[in-house]
Write a protein that holds these residues in place. Structure first.
Motif, PDB file in Angstrom:
ATOM      1  N   PRO A 173       1.647   7.382  -6.257  1.00  0.00           N
ATOM      2  CA  PRO A 173       2.722   6.931  -5.371  1.00  0.00           C
ATOM      3  C   PRO A 173       3.084   5.468  -5.644  1.00  0.00           C
ATOM      4  O   PRO A 173       2.266   4.705  -6.149  1.00  0.00           O
ATOM      5  CB  PRO A 173       2.140   7.091  -3.971  1.00  0.00           C
ATOM      6  N   ASP A 184       3.477   2.843  -3.874  1.00  0.00           N
ATOM      7  CA  ASP A 184       2.717   1.736  -3.286  1.00  0.00           C
ATOM      8  C   ASP A 184       1.424   1.481  -4.058  1.00  0.00           C
ATOM      9  O   ASP A 184       0.856   0.403  -3.988  1.00  0.00           O
ATOM     10  CB  ASP A 184       2.416   2.002  -1.813  1.00  0.00           C
ATOM     11  N   ILE A 185       0.971   2.472  -4.794  1.00  0.00           N
ATOM     12  CA  ILE A 185      -0.217   2.283  -5.635  1.00  0.00           C
ATOM     13  C   ILE A 185       0.199   1.600  -6.938  1.00  0.00           C
ATOM     14  O   ILE A 185      -0.440   0.643  -7.381  1.00  0.00           O
ATOM     15  CB  ILE A 185      -0.873   3.647  -5.955  1.00  0.00           C
ATOM     16  N   GLN A 227       2.564  -0.296  -7.318  1.00  0.00           N
ATOM     17  CA  GLN A 227       2.952  -1.659  -6.965  1.00  0.00           C
ATOM     18  C   GLN A 227       1.763  -2.607  -6.931  1.00  0.00           C
ATOM     19  O   GLN A 227       1.914  -3.801  -7.156  1.00  0.00           O
ATOM     20  CB  GLN A 227       3.673  -1.595  -5.612  1.00  0.00           C
ATOM     21  N   ILE A 228       0.574  -2.101  -6.693  1.00  0.00           N
ATOM     22  CA  ILE A 228      -0.625  -2.961  -6.672  1.00  0.00           C
ATOM     23  C   ILE A 228      -0.742  -3.713  -8.000  1.00  0.00           C
ATOM     24  O   ILE A 228      -0.971  -4.919  -8.033  1.00  0.00           O
ATOM     25  CB  ILE A 228      -1.900  -2.114  -6.432  1.00  0.00           C
TER      26      ILE A 228
END
Lengths: 458, 628
Positions: free
Chosen positions: A419, A421-422, A424-425
């Motif tokens: 996903p 948001d992962i 984006q890490i």
């Protein structure tokens, strides 16, 4: 107390016949062992020294001939495992070894960190705390000065541009997360994210390539001294070296027969190349009259072109002017102690507006002017070694590599269908690494970006 | 002359979302607690939007519940709509949001606190604090009642010198025309506290009967609503939708033409408003190229026709608000029941607090909620709970509780506030958390239930269930790691159906679950089913396995961070005696007085070299102290 392993060059840069990369921490021995060809360092006795070779783990190429000392905790300076890799003196060898160790996962030590660890681990007497603190302060200030000098405006601008691009991308993801119903921006897609990370990743790669080619400050600008025999090339070399303290001699290995001299002229590091040839009184015109010589000149960032004040401009000289056309050079008219036979106006016409300096190296005349000319050429931005000569120290390179790797990780996550948001890490990590290069790590900027880029809120 | 109105362990001033959490936690921890409120009918009032939760905030509600607080339980009993947000994204950012039935929510909270045996609930306006020997010992009300206590928690929200602003109308008031608190604000200043001025706002409410919903888009709740509280067993099926509409050029024209009439744009110097909750005037000024802005129509309850017009927060004059509302599709004939307004109020500069939320200046005094510069019910409740626990811990001799940045959003928020301060009303965002993958909605119980239990806020029954769940998760992970899945036909069929590349060789079920296309349910079809595995456990197992690599990385970062948190700094250290720390850093350190080297490192203006020097200085043991 610290769990990570640190590494740094622990001998003064550029001085001495050997230079040492020191590692301290729980991984010190295993990291060194991984790249060492020789005895198994994990099994050798403590406080022993071993001959062998450091191999670049990426290319598999032999990097350096070294002697490695292994010292196991607790009887060491830091009371941690310590490995000291003794390399040939000068910058190139240690830098390469240090880079390899950092690539393996060691962290570049902060200024004074070995001493700090020694202290925190109880190795240094408590009464010396004050001295340790002074040392950290002093070293940090010095490192900052150096870093500031080395940080060219263009590099920091480029990094800022790349960071801004990542920041906008990250803010886009954040707005999707924190304002899922906000319909003004579309959902960040894997495709778009892939594009962005690729784009920035390529830029980082370019920077690193330039760094890898050695066209970087820490190795100095490749500088060739040319001119007909007996114009004073050796004198020029010796003068520059004596005035500025040669910092490296003899790079062994594949370049055994080439001697390079490293000098620092008013803050401009020069690598005087192929000086062995220059010292001999061979016919330079013959030597560089062909295509190969053009190649040598092209690989130089700066050419010091020496003429004789005591002789009229010869055909050979004119050929040399042709050879350096379009390159960065300084004309040095030497031997002003002798009678003038050279037409200065003619020289200036050939020199196409480049600096022309007159010297008498024997009488030590004009050296200041020459040095100033070198400095001017560099600092006015005329010397353009691939435009990116300024990726200047190991720390920067290390951070660039980490920033690039983080983007590679992000792309891997994209491929795995993680996903956003992962994904984006890792993108955020890349942004943070680049921030460390230019000394901007404020985490608030993301939130500022979020609210300036998007109209959010209830 | 005051009269002695009683002795308590803990006094809570205010009964908003921070106050009720503080009072309830304190009482449940065994402290004899008094909660004073200006108006008993306004306990747990929601002066702004009728919703609880959302990204980051929803996770805070889960954290509050895992610690034994009340917000999750109450909203589960009183919502009119429940939605899980970000379901298309990763587990770290999914969050619940409920539309609350405002009056029911208030009733439920009032009922809960009234029936708590250690808790006295009383109406009263606190005018000043009782301070003896530099320690806060109680409060005095306007009726001259002197209440004594070992700890006092002030949770006065936006009431301190509150000022309502609407066009050129302005008057001293709390939210929704409640009485304003002036004297307490003055008293805090007299005691040396630094206050700042913030503002926020609220939109008009309109009558549901006058809305033409056919011109709007429906926003229904989830078909299978989830619950905030780990204790909730029943969900509310009967949900009420919200509706979406938009502003348009006419709306923007009305606003632009009347901009100078807005209280916030009239040129008067005003308090700082939050960027994340801008007024419609702000939106139009700052983003004037946007042709439209979203407007959500949110019912305020089941037994009221009031509808909250989310997106139209404003301080324009009432007359302009009518025009503005009527320009919006669906609201052409809408009747405003209450007009929107901006409110300005005093907040305590939060760097004056320890991470326990006790004030540095006045031992025994705690502050929590909007008074500390935050905004949002959830942020307030989270602080209230922590302040309540710490105030009661101080009285009962328990260790103070400080959540770190890897444990909870509540920890992130409080650390941000007390370490960095804030120059606008602070709202939690997921991007404020550096370990957000660890701070998930799904694992709030695993993160915090032990703490809640230790402090006596979690019942034995619930704790037993929690322990069982934890064990089941571990057992199921082990089981999946034991089972080898062979590429048999039926297995390949499941793979195909899931859109996954067929298996080439036998793989552990554990590793198979890591494939992005496969869910726990897919794995279940391939292997023997585990015994009695609840949905909760399945979810937990799947998340922990799928994101294992990332979680591990985050944990490593946390381990490094915690090392620095473990390096404690004495509270009375004299920074000026340390040679080598930069002057700017010394000033910041003196102001914030961090409890650990880790906290010190997060202060802006304190550099790594300063931190190294600080570390060495503390280690050498001979630490200079400030003379008291």
């Amino acid at each position: 107390m610290d769990t990570d392993t640190i590494a740094a060059i622990s001998t003064p840069i550029g001085e001495g016949a050997i230079a040492i990369v020191r590692l301290s921490g729980p991984e010190a021995i295993s990291l060194a062992s991984d790249v060492f060809e020789g005895k198994n360092l994990k099994e050798v006795d403590s406080h022993t020294i071993h001959y062998g070779k450091v191999v670049d783990p990426v290319t598999g190429e032999l990097a350096e001939e070294v002697m490695v000392s292994v010292m196991r905790a607790p009887k060491t300076f830091t009371r941690e495992d310590i490995v000291e890799i003794n390399c040939h003196g000068g910058l190139v060898s240690v830098n390469r070894v240090l880079e390899i160790m950092l690539a393996k996962g060691a962290r570049l030590a902060e200024p004074g960190e070995f001493t700090k660890r020694a202290f925190l681990n109880g190795r240094i007497d408590l009464s010396q705390a004050e001295a340790v603190m002074d040392l950290i302060r002093a070293k940090t200030d010095k490192a900052m000065n150096v870093a500031l000098k080395q940080m060219d405006g263009r590099l920091s601008k480029l990094i800022q541009t790349l960071r801004q691009e990542l920041l906008e991308t990250v803010a886009h993801v954040e707005v999707n997360i924190d304002y899922p119903e906000y319909d003004d921006v579309e959902e960040m897609t894997h495709t778009l994210m892939e594009e962005k990370t690729k784009e920035v990743g390529l830029e980082l790669e370019k920077l690193l390539e330039v760094a890898a080619q050695g066209k970087i400050l820490r190795e100095g600008l490749a500088t060739a001294i040319i001119g007909r025999p007996n114009v004073g090339k050796s004198s020029l070399m010796n003068t520059l070296v004596q005035e500025n303290k040669a910092i490296v001699t003899e790079i062994p290995g594949t370049t055994r027969d080439i001697i390079e001299e490293y000098v620092n002229v008013r803050g401009v590091p020069l690598r005087l190349v192929d000086t062995a040839g220059i010292r001999e009184t061979e016919d330079i015109v013959e030597r560089i009259g062909v295509d190969r010589s053009r190649q040598v000149l092209k690989e130089s960032d700066l050419i010091l072109f020496v003429l004789n004040y005591n002789e009229a401009l010869s055909d050979e000289d004119k050929k040399l002017f042709e050879a350096v056309q379009g390159l960065e050079y300084i004309v040095i008219i030497n031997k002003t102690d002798l009678e003038q036979k050279l037409d200065l106006e003619e020289v200036k016409a050939f020199a196409e507006g480049k600096s022309v300096v007159t010297t008498s190296l024997i009488e030590e005349q004009g050296v200041d002017e020459l040095e100033q000319a070198i400095a001017n050429t560099f600092f006015s931005g005329e010397v353009d070694a691939g435009d990116l000569t300024y990726v200047s120290n190991v720390r920067h390179i290390q951070l660039l590599k980490q920033a690039k790797q983080a983007l590679v990780d992000a792309r891997e996550a994209i491929e795995l269908g993680m996903p956003m948001d992962i994904v984006q890490i890792d993108v955020t990590r890349s942004w943070e690494f680049m921030g460390e290069i230019i000394g901007d790590t404020a985490s608030d900027s993301l939130i500022d970006q979020l609210f300036s880029q998007f109209c959010l809120g209830k | 002359m005051t009269y002695n109105a009683g002795n308590y362990d803990v006094i809570v001033v205010g009964a908003g979302h921070a106050g009720v959490e503080a009072a309830y936690a304190s009482a449940r921890m065994g402290a004899k607690t008094l909660m004073l409120t200006l108006n008993l009918d306004m306990i747990a009032f929601m002066p702004c939007n009728p919703s609880i939760g959302g990204p980051a905030k929803g996770i805070v509600v889960r954290e509050i519940d895992a610690l034994g607080g009340i917000m999750g339980k109450i909203i589960d009993k009183s919502y009119i709509q429940m939605r899980m947000l970000n379901t298309g994204k990763g587990p770290a950012v999914q969050a619940l949001r409920a539309q609350a039935d405002k009056p029911v929510y208030m009733q439920e909270v009032k009922n809960l606190v009234e029936n708590e045996k250690n808790l006295t609930v009383r109406q009263g306006m606190v005018n000043s604090l009782i301070v003896e020997d530099g320690i806060c010992k109680g409060v005095i009300t306007e009726t001259k009642a002197a209440y004594y206590a070992k700890s006092v928690i002030v949770t006065t929200g936006t009431f301190m010198r509150g000022k309502v602003l609407m066009g050129d109308l302005e008057y001293e008031s709390g939210p929704n025309n409640q009485r304003v608190s002036i004297k307490l604000s003055e008293n805090l200043e007299e005691l040396g506290f630094k206050l700042t001025r913030f503002k926020t706002g609220t939109p008009p409410r309109v009558n549901s009967h006058t809305i033409d919903y056919s011109k709007t888009e429906i926003q229904p709740g989830d078909e299978n609503p989830k619950s905030f509280s780990y204790e909730t067993t029943e969900v509310i099926e009967d949900q009420i939708p919200c509706w979406l509409t938009y502003t348009n050029e006419f709306t923007h024209q009305v606003i632009n033409e009347n901009l100078t009439l807005s209280a916030m744009y009239s040129g008067m110097k005003r308090g700082t408003g939050p960027r994340y909750c801008p007024s419609i005037e702000d939106k139009i000024v700052r983003f004037n190229d946007k042709p439209r802005h979203q407007i959500f129509l949110e019912p305020e309850g089941r037994n009221t026709e009031e509808v909250y017009v989310q997106g139209l927060s404003t301080s324009l004059p009432e007359s302009v608000q009518h025009e503005m509302v009527k320009s919006v599709p669906g609201l052409e004939n809408a009747e405003i029941m209450r007009a929107g307004y901006a409110i300005e109020y005093d907040a305590v500069v939060p760097t004056q607090l320890w991470p326990t939320l006790e004030t540095k200046r006045l031992p025994g005094l705690f502050t929590a909620g909007q008074i500390n510069g935050t905004s949002g019910y959830e942020e307030a409740a989270g602080q209230g709970l922590m302040a309540g626990m710490n105030a009661a811990a101080k009285v009962t001799g328990k260790e103070p509780i400080i959540l770190d940045r890897s444990q909870a959003y509540i920890g992130v928020m409080i650390d941000d506030l007390v370490t960095k301060g804030t120059n606008e009303p602070y709202r939690l965002l997921t991007s404020r958390a550096e370990y957000r993958l660890l701070l998930r909605h799904d694992n709030a119980d695993l993160r915090l239930t032990d703490i809640g239990y230790d402090y006596g806020l979690i019942s034995e029954e619930r704790y037993t269930a929690f322990t069982a769940k934890k064990e089941q998760v571990e057992a199921e992970k082990k089981r999946l790691n034991r089972i080898v899945v062979k590429p048999a036909e039926e297995v390949q069929n499941v793979m195909k159906a899931a859109g996954a590349v067929p298996m080439k060789e036998a793989v552990k079920a554990y590793d198979l679950l890591k494939r992005p296309e496969l869910t726990y349910e897919h794995i279940e079809q391939m292997i023997e089913k585990g015994e009695n595995i609840s949905e909760d456990v399945k979810e937990q197992v799947a998340i922990q396995i799928k994101y294992e690599g990332y979680i591990k990385k985050a944990r490593e970062q946390v381990a490094r961070m915690l090392k620095m948190e473990d390096k404690k700094i004495p509270a009375d250290i004299d920074y000026t005696a340390i040679n080598g720390i930069a002057t700017e850093a010394i000033e910041k350190l003196k102001k914030v007085r961090p409890l650990s080297v880790g906290q010190a490192s997060r202060i802006s203006g304190v550099n790594p070299a300063d931190i190294s020097i600080l570390l060495v200085y503390i280690e050498q043991g001979n630490i200079a102290r400030i003379a008291n």
